[in-house]
Design an enzyme around this catalytic site. Structure first.
Site, PDB file in Angstrom:
ATOM      1  N   ASP A 128       5.548  -3.637  10.343  1.00  0.00           N
ATOM      2  CA  ASP A 128       6.800  -3.334   9.451  1.00  0.00           C
ATOM      3  C   ASP A 128       7.184  -4.824   8.589  1.00  0.00           C
ATOM      4  OD1 ASP A 128       9.494  -3.351   8.350  1.00  0.00           O
ATOM      5  OD2 ASP A 128      10.322  -2.657  10.624  1.00  0.00           O
ATOM      6  N   VAL A 129       7.031  -4.504   7.180  1.00  0.00           N
ATOM      7  CA  VAL A 129       7.247  -5.640   6.499  1.00  0.00           C
ATOM      8  C   VAL A 129       8.567  -6.452   6.599  1.00  0.00           C
ATOM      9  CG1 VAL A 129       5.593  -4.909   4.694  1.00  0.00           C
ATOM     10  CG2 VAL A 129       8.083  -4.365   4.520  1.00  0.00           C
ATOM     11  N   TYR A 155      19.978   0.713  -3.489  1.00  0.00           N
ATOM     12  CA  TYR A 155      18.686   1.036  -4.277  1.00  0.00           C
ATOM     13  C   TYR A 155      18.773   0.185  -5.582  1.00  0.00           C
ATOM     14  CZ  TYR A 155      14.372   2.948  -5.905  1.00  0.00           C
ATOM     15  OH  TYR A 155      13.241   3.337  -6.486  1.00  0.00           O
ATOM     16  N   LYS A 159      16.712  -2.897  -6.926  1.00  0.00           N
ATOM     17  CA  LYS A 159      15.842  -2.802  -7.946  1.00  0.00           C
ATOM     18  C   LYS A 159      16.183  -3.653  -9.219  1.00  0.00           C
ATOM     19  CE  LYS A 159      12.648  -0.180  -5.907  1.00  0.00           C
ATOM     20  NZ  LYS A 159      11.518  -0.682  -5.334  1.00  0.00           N
TER      21      LYS A 159
HETATM   22  N1  NAD Z   1       8.348   7.825  -6.431  1.00  0.00           N
HETATM   23  C1  NAD Z   1       9.209   7.610  -7.265  1.00  0.00           C
HETATM   24  O1  NAD Z   1       9.604   8.198  -8.543  1.00  0.00           O
HETATM   25  C2  NAD Z   1       9.357   6.069  -7.589  1.00  0.00           C
HETATM   26  C3  NAD Z   1      10.065   5.526  -8.645  1.00  0.00           C
HETATM   27  C4  NAD Z   1      10.562   4.345  -8.987  1.00  0.00           C
HETATM   28  C5  NAD Z   1      10.293   3.384  -7.772  1.00  0.00           C
HETATM   29  N2  NAD Z   1       9.660   3.754  -6.813  1.00  0.00           N
HETATM   30  C6  NAD Z   1       9.076   2.760  -5.731  1.00  0.00           C
HETATM   31  O2  NAD Z   1       7.614   2.758  -5.561  1.00  0.00           O
HETATM   32  C7  NAD Z   1       7.573   2.309  -4.311  1.00  0.00           C
HETATM   33  C8  NAD Z   1       6.641   3.107  -3.450  1.00  0.00           C
HETATM   34  O3  NAD Z   1       7.353   4.429  -3.047  1.00  0.00           O
HETATM   35  P1  NAD Z   1       6.642   5.950  -3.034  1.00  0.00           P
HETATM   36  O4  NAD Z   1       7.191   6.810  -4.154  1.00  0.00           O
HETATM   37  O5  NAD Z   1       5.170   5.685  -3.060  1.00  0.00           O
HETATM   38  O6  NAD Z   1       6.789   6.321  -1.439  1.00  0.00           O
HETATM   39  P2  NAD Z   1       6.244   6.771  -0.224  1.00  0.00           P
HETATM   40  O7  NAD Z   1       7.374   7.200   0.523  1.00  0.00           O
HETATM   41  O8  NAD Z   1       5.419   7.877  -0.472  1.00  0.00           O
HETATM   42  O9  NAD Z   1       5.517   5.318   0.049  1.00  0.00           O
HETATM   43  C9  NAD Z   1       6.392   4.181   0.358  1.00  0.00           C
HETATM   44  C10 NAD Z   1       5.422   3.813   1.672  1.00  0.00           C
HETATM   45  O10 NAD Z   1       6.251   2.789   2.144  1.00  0.00           O
HETATM   46  C11 NAD Z   1       6.193   2.303   3.685  1.00  0.00           C
HETATM   47  N3  NAD Z   1       7.040   1.846   4.257  1.00  0.00           N
HETATM   48  C12 NAD Z   1       8.350   2.216   4.206  1.00  0.00           C
HETATM   49  N4  NAD Z   1       9.050   0.891   5.198  1.00  0.00           N
HETATM   50  C13 NAD Z   1       8.152   0.170   5.218  1.00  0.00           C
HETATM   51  C14 NAD Z   1       8.267  -0.908   6.169  1.00  0.00           C
HETATM   52  N5  NAD Z   1       9.381  -1.556   6.599  1.00  0.00           N
HETATM   53  N6  NAD Z   1       7.110  -1.707   6.335  1.00  0.00           N
HETATM   54  C15 NAD Z   1       5.784  -1.180   5.787  1.00  0.00           C
HETATM   55  N7  NAD Z   1       5.693  -0.083   5.087  1.00  0.00           N
HETATM   56  C16 NAD Z   1       6.924   0.547   5.064  1.00  0.00           C
HETATM   57  C17 NAD Z   1       6.241   4.009   4.045  1.00  0.00           C
HETATM   58  O11 NAD Z   1       5.802   4.348   5.297  1.00  0.00           O
HETATM   59  C18 NAD Z   1       5.421   4.820   2.896  1.00  0.00           C
HETATM   60  O12 NAD Z   1       4.040   4.840   3.129  1.00  0.00           O
HETATM   61  C19 NAD Z   1       9.041   2.171  -3.684  1.00  0.00           C
HETATM   62  O13 NAD Z   1       9.274   0.648  -3.754  1.00  0.00           O
HETATM   63  C20 NAD Z   1       9.723   2.938  -4.581  1.00  0.00           C
HETATM   64  O14 NAD Z   1      11.204   2.266  -4.523  1.00  0.00           O
HETATM   65  C21 NAD Z   1       9.015   5.296  -6.756  1.00  0.00           C
END
Ligand code: NAD
Length: 249
Positions: free
Chosen positions: A60-61, A153, A157
């Site tokens: 967990d980061v 959020y 961001k």
């Molecule tokens: N999907 C989108 O449209 C979108 C848009 C803008 C920004 N983002 C950003 O992209 C990033 C990745 O998200 P995603 O869309 O791939 O979602 P996702 O849920 O598929 O992946 C996120 C990953 O982070 C891991 N995670 C969560 N909490 C954690 C912790 N405490 N320690 C270690 N790992 C942890 C989760 O288990 C998951 O595998 C995020 O920062 C999100 O805010 C996504």
């Protein structure tokens, strides 16, 4: 495979799904050795089972001491660190300020902002030895814009943008720091919401002139560019990867 990251060592957080999974895989296919990190209990080892250049770490980061432990694991495994991709993130429960749950505020800040600060802090001494340090963070449309709701959020961001600009200044001649601004990407974060709210999904799909949702690989390609030597003069920016959605009036 063009070997864009040959000889480099990387940390990717949130690497068990979505953007982190695709980015870890692409970095490895371009020659990097990768420490992939995700929460205990996630299918991290399974999704990267076929990639010998990827080492998996269940962590967990946000845990106390996690940043130092993750960086130490990368140095133990690879003897160097060139790329830190701070990708793990959450939208939390969301909600408007007036009724927002402060526990959610603290949870989202801890993951989306404090963990990025801590990992950067722990990594910088090693990144400075790289010769071409790269910190890549993940912002959002909500690094520049807001709507009502999603207060934690949106706040984090926006802060990721500020933190990245500071990191770009402080890395100085040692390398670069940038953040990606994804549009609507189909991942574990967005897919449930799009299924629950088809009008919201339709809005984002039509908003992007390219006429589709983004895939995790679209973001991974941008991460690869920022991580590579090709982006040596690109620092302190937010790179939109949104199919044109934000510039579409
Ligand atoms: N999907 C989108 O449209 C979108 C848009 C803008 C920004 N983002 C950003 O992209 C990033 C990745 O998200 P995603 O869309 O791939 O979602 P996702 O849920 O598929 O992946 C996120 C990953 O982070 C891991 N995670 C969560 N909490 C954690 C912790 N405490 N320690 C270690 N790992 C942890 C989760 O288990 C998951 O595998 C995020 O920062 C999100 O805010 C996504």
């Amino acid at each position: 495979m063009t070997g864009l990251l040959e000889g480099k060592a990387a940390i990717v957080t949130g690497a068990a799904s979505g953007i982190g999974e695709a980015s870890a895989r692409l970095m490895a296919s371009e020659g990097a050795r990768v420490l992939a990190v995700d929460l205990p209990g996630k299918p991290l080892a399974q999704v990267h089972a076929g990639s010998p250049s990827i080492i998996c770490m269940d962590m967990d980061v946000t845990a106390l001491g996690a940043a130092d432990a993750i960086v130490a694991a990368a140095i133990d495994a690879f003897g160097r660190l060139d790329i830190l991709f701070n990708n793990a993130g959450t939208v939390g429960k969301g909600g408007v300020v007036e009724t927002h749950d402060e526990a959610d505020w603290n949870f989202v800040i801890g993951l989306n902002l404090t963990s990025v600060y801590r990992l950067s802090k722990a990594a910088i001494p090693f990144l400075k030895q790289s010769g071409a340090a790269r910190i890549i963070n993940v912002g959002s449309v909500r690094s520049d814009f807001a709507d009502s709701g999603a207060v934690a959020y949106t706040s984090t961001k926006h802060a990721v943008a500020g933190l990245t600009k500071v990191l770009a200044c402080e890395l100085g001649p040692y390398g670069t720091a940038n953040y990606i601004q994804p549009g609507a990407i189909l991942t574990g974060i967005t897919s449930p919401a799009f299924e629950r709210m088809p009008d919201y999904a339709k809005y984002w799909k039509e908003r992007a002139p390219v006429g589709r949702f983004g895939e995790s690989e679209d973001i991974a390609n941008a991460v690869l560019y920022l991580a590579s030597d090709e982006a040596d003069f690109v620092s302190g920016i937010g790179l939109w990867v949104d199919g044109g959605a934000v510039s579409h009036y």
